[in-house]
Design a protein around this motif. Sequence first.
Motif, PDB file in Angstrom:
ATOM      1  N   VAL A  91       0.800  -1.230   0.000  1.00  0.00           N
ATOM      2  CA  VAL A  91       0.000   0.000   0.000  1.00  0.00           C
ATOM      3  C   VAL A  91       0.832   1.278   0.000  1.00  0.00           C
ATOM      4  N   SER A  94      -6.645   6.453   5.608  1.00  0.00           N
ATOM      5  CA  SER A  94      -6.654   5.269   4.754  1.00  0.00           C
ATOM      6  C   SER A  94      -6.200   4.076   5.583  1.00  0.00           C
ATOM      7  N   PRO A 139      -5.989  -0.032   5.271  1.00  0.00           N
ATOM      8  CA  PRO A 139      -6.178  -1.279   4.523  1.00  0.00           C
ATOM      9  C   PRO A 139      -6.397  -2.491   5.419  1.00  0.00           C
ATOM     10  N   PHE A 157     -10.003   2.025   2.612  1.00  0.00           N
ATOM     11  CA  PHE A 157      -8.709   2.116   1.950  1.00  0.00           C
ATOM     12  C   PHE A 157      -8.811   3.086   0.766  1.00  0.00           C
ATOM     13  N   VAL A 203      -5.981  -4.667  -4.799  1.00  0.00           N
ATOM     14  CA  VAL A 203      -4.554  -4.480  -4.592  1.00  0.00           C
ATOM     15  C   VAL A 203      -4.032  -5.769  -3.978  1.00  0.00           C
ATOM     16  N   PRO A 217      -9.879  -1.280  -2.742  1.00  0.00           N
ATOM     17  CA  PRO A 217      -9.844   0.186  -2.573  1.00  0.00           C
ATOM     18  C   PRO A 217     -11.243   0.791  -2.581  1.00  0.00           C
TER      19      PRO A 217
END
Length: 350
Positions: free
Chosen positions: A28, A253, A255, A271, A327, A337
Amino acid sequence: MPAPDRLVIRRPDDWHLHLREGAMLRAVLPFTARRFGRAIIMPNLKPPVTTVARARAYRDEIMAALPPGAAFRPLMTCYLTDGADPDEIDRGFRDGDWVAVKLYPAHATTNSAHGVTDLARVRPVLQRMERIGMPLLIHGEVTDPEIDIFDREAVFLERTLAPLLAEHPGLRIVLEHVTTADAVAFVRANAAGGRLGATITAHHLIVNRTHMFQGGIRPHLYCLPIAKRETHRLALREAAASGEACFFLGTDSAPHPIADKESACGCAGVFTAPSAIELYAEVFDEMGALDRLEAFASLNGPRFYRMDPNPGTITLQRGGETVPERVAVASGSEVLPFRAGEATRWRLLD
């Protein structure tokens, strides 16, 4: 006057970012490093970043994962616990290993089990921070189970933050990822002298709580603090686009592997890193405030943290690119995302 099709702004910073560790970090980080000059790195790892040695090791891991030629600087933070040592925090700040301390109320969000249970237990740390000018970054929610999840930020302002400001008038505080009109009004009322600022995420500017249930449960829109009513989203958009120095960019953000989001007890986090600055540009464009994006994204945060703005610029072009569908992470998982597979309205030029 028509809005421009191309926008050049000072390179922005992300004042609230989760990178995780290991394979996830390596997957990321390139998205953030391409868009931002610096980022405040959240310390809620397992175990959390509570010592100078741990902060240095984590910073080294981030630097080693940067793409070749990336000019990105991670700004490390200390995870505040009930047993935090004022001398350790003081030393890390003076040596440049930490730029701020992060306060998670215990069990408020992801990996916050080690967070603060009672502000009285960290009073010596707060007093030391007030004296040396070290900022305190706060996840602003109460955790009492009897408080409705949509009210926890508003209750925190009255029950916790107002007394904290009164007891420590010299302590500089960032109320992170604000989600309510209540928080916007509170920050404005207490921002004089640069003592209180607030970060605003891209996703809280774009979605409200109804979006999480459109056509079914949307687990990838679930975050903490949770998205609120449309009236609150509109208040956040007005605040971000106002140009006021107390509001600045922080993506939050966060993830998580898809399997951890799409589960019986899904993780909180959105994310947005793959299209972060483009999403903010979209919002400011809709608000007719593209001329104020640079202040929000590139100037207000450095001013609060008493840093110089980044020396370079970025260029955004109207007419977007498709957000990645997934991702991939080297460990074998994938991350979804925000707005995966959709076209952004702006794109970042290399």
